[in-house]
Design a protein around this motif. Structure first.
Motif, short mmCIF file in Angstrom:
data_model
loop_
_atom_site.label_atom_id
_atom_site.label_comp_id
_atom_site.label_asym_id
_atom_site.label_seq_id
_atom_site.Cartn_x
_atom_site.Cartn_y
_atom_site.Cartn_z
N ARG A 103 10.96 9.85 45.57
CA ARG A 103 9.74 10.56 45.08
C ARG A 103 9.10 9.49 45.67
O ARG A 103 9.01 8.72 45.50
N ARG A 104 7.28 9.67 45.00
CA ARG A 104 6.37 8.23 45.59
C ARG A 104 6.74 8.35 44.66
O ARG A 104 6.87 6.63 44.40
N SER A 105 6.83 7.86 43.58
CA SER A 105 6.98 6.82 42.27
C SER A 105 8.03 6.22 42.48
O SER A 105 8.32 4.43 41.92
N GLY A 106 9.32 6.58 43.20
CA GLY A 106 10.44 6.39 43.19
C GLY A 106 10.06 4.63 44.41
O GLY A 106 10.44 3.55 44.46
N LEU A 107 8.93 4.88 45.06
CA LEU A 107 8.79 3.77 45.71
C LEU A 107 7.57 2.62 45.41
O LEU A 107 8.27 1.40 45.78
N ILE A 108 7.26 3.05 44.67
CA ILE A 108 6.85 2.07 43.01
C ILE A 108 7.79 1.09 42.33
O ILE A 108 8.23 0.01 42.90
N GLY A 109 8.84 1.87 42.00
CA GLY A 109 9.46 0.90 41.64
C GLY A 109 10.75 -0.26 42.59
O GLY A 109 11.61 -1.00 42.42
N GLY A 110 10.84 0.73 43.18
CA GLY A 110 11.97 0.37 45.24
C GLY A 110 10.89 -1.04 45.61
O GLY A 110 11.62 -1.85 45.56
N SER A 111 9.62 -0.94 45.12
CA SER A 111 8.43 -1.94 45.89
C SER A 111 9.12 -3.50 45.18
O SER A 111 9.38 -3.99 45.30
N ILE A 112 9.44 -2.73 43.40
CA ILE A 112 9.33 -3.91 42.43
C ILE A 112 10.69 -4.41 42.26
O ILE A 112 10.93 -5.60 42.51
N TYR A 113 11.75 -3.49 42.44
CA TYR A 113 13.01 -3.90 43.03
C TYR A 113 13.56 -4.77 43.61
O TYR A 113 13.43 -6.13 43.68
N ILE A 114 12.44 -4.87 45.09
CA ILE A 114 12.84 -5.82 46.15
C ILE A 114 12.17 -7.27 46.08
O ILE A 114 12.76 -7.93 46.66
N LEU A 115 11.40 -7.31 45.41
CA LEU A 115 10.71 -8.13 45.35
C LEU A 115 11.01 -9.61 44.27
O LEU A 115 11.79 -10.19 44.17
N GLY A 116 11.86 -8.49 43.00
CA GLY A 116 12.60 -8.81 42.09
C GLY A 116 13.62 -9.83 43.10
O GLY A 116 14.21 -11.09 42.55
N ALA A 117 14.31 -8.89 43.65
CA ALA A 117 15.84 -8.82 44.33
C ALA A 117 15.71 -10.04 45.61
O ALA A 117 16.45 -11.11 45.39
N VAL A 118 14.52 -9.97 46.06
CA VAL A 118 14.62 -10.67 46.93
C VAL A 118 14.20 -12.19 46.32
O VAL A 118 14.80 -13.78 47.14
N GLY A 166 16.59 0.80 52.49
CA GLY A 166 17.13 1.72 53.25
C GLY A 166 16.25 3.21 52.75
O GLY A 166 15.79 4.12 53.72
N LEU A 167 16.31 3.21 51.55
CA LEU A 167 15.75 4.56 50.83
C LEU A 167 14.20 4.91 51.45
O LEU A 167 13.37 5.83 51.70
N MET A 168 13.33 3.65 50.91
CA MET A 168 12.32 3.54 51.40
C MET A 168 11.67 3.47 52.50
O MET A 168 10.70 4.63 53.48
N MET A 169 12.68 3.17 53.82
CA MET A 169 12.50 3.09 55.07
C MET A 169 12.50 4.24 55.52
O MET A 169 12.07 5.12 56.47
N ALA A 170 13.03 5.69 54.92
CA ALA A 170 13.55 6.76 55.36
C ALA A 170 12.73 6.91 54.71
O ALA A 170 12.27 8.81 55.58
N TRP A 171 12.15 7.21 53.86
CA TRP A 171 10.69 8.25 52.86
C TRP A 171 9.67 7.93 53.95
O TRP A 171 8.99 8.78 54.45
N PHE A 172 9.41 6.73 54.35
CA PHE A 172 8.13 6.80 55.61
C PHE A 172 8.37 6.49 57.48
O PHE A 172 8.12 6.91 57.99
N ARG A 173 10.39 7.15 56.90
CA ARG A 173 9.79 7.57 57.95
C ARG A 173 10.05 9.56 58.05
O ARG A 173 10.02 10.17 59.44
N GLY A 174 9.68 9.74 56.97
CA GLY A 174 9.37 11.59 56.80
C GLY A 174 10.60 11.63 56.38
O GLY A 174 9.78 13.46 56.15
N GLU A 175 11.42 11.50 56.04
CA GLU A 175 12.59 11.71 55.17
C GLU A 175 11.82 11.76 53.56
O GLU A 175 12.69 10.54 53.80
N ARG A 176 11.49 12.58 53.20
CA ARG A 176 11.58 12.59 51.58
C ARG A 176 12.43 12.18 50.64
O ARG A 176 12.89 13.22 49.79
N THR A 177 13.72 12.04 50.78
CA THR A 177 14.43 11.85 49.38
C THR A 177 13.95 10.93 48.18
O THR A 177 15.13 10.93 47.72
#
Length: 142
Positions: free
Chosen positions: A86-101, A73-84
């Motif tokens: 940081r960019r570095s959080g997208l990388i960490g979030g992506s890694i987390y999502i892959l691991g969690a899946v 949800g946080l990543m989707m908000a970032w891509f909609r323009g809500e900069r809640t």
């Protein structure tokens, strides 16, 4: 357990925010009886239908699922323009999502009862969403 104590307060706040039906809320900060009964019922159902190991696996899977959805949800908000985030959080979030899946896929393959809990959560989510949509429609008419 902590979830039996804390869970009803979370439901109560969600009801106050309009995300759950008002029956799960409390008036004037009192005890949210509908939420307490729901959480207690879910806890008892979990204990009656699962061994302790299965209950722990189910709880861990559900917590992992919801943390995954939060990050998503946080990543989707970032891509909609809500900069809640940081960019570095997208990388960490992506890694987390892959691991969690991966962990959830492994858990679902080895513990089919986890799939039942995910389906129960989906059904409850759809039901509460329909109830909320109906409440919003009714309040818009008045």
């Amino acid at each position: 357990s902590a979830m039996t104590l804390v869970g009803p307060r979370v439901y109560s706040e969600m009801a106050r925010d309009g995300c759950l039906p008002k029956i799960f809320g409390s008036s004037d900060g009192g005890i949210p009886m509908g939420a307490v009964l729901l959480q207690g019922g879910l806890s008892v159902m979990l204990l009656w239908t699962h061994s302790v190991l299965q209950a722990v696996e189910s709880a861990a899977g559900i917590l992992l699922l919801f943390s995954l959805l939060t990050v998503l949800g946080l990543m989707m908000a970032w891509f909609r323009g809500e900069r809640t985030v940081r960019r570095s959080g997208l990388i960490g979030g992506s890694i987390y999502i892959l691991g969690a899946v991966g962990i959830l896929a492994y858990g679902l393959l080895n513990s089919p009862h986890l799939l039942v809990w995910f389906m129960v959560l989906c059904v409850l989510g759809v039901i509460t969403n329909k109830i909320r949509a109906r409440q919003v429609a009714l309040s818009a008419r008045t």
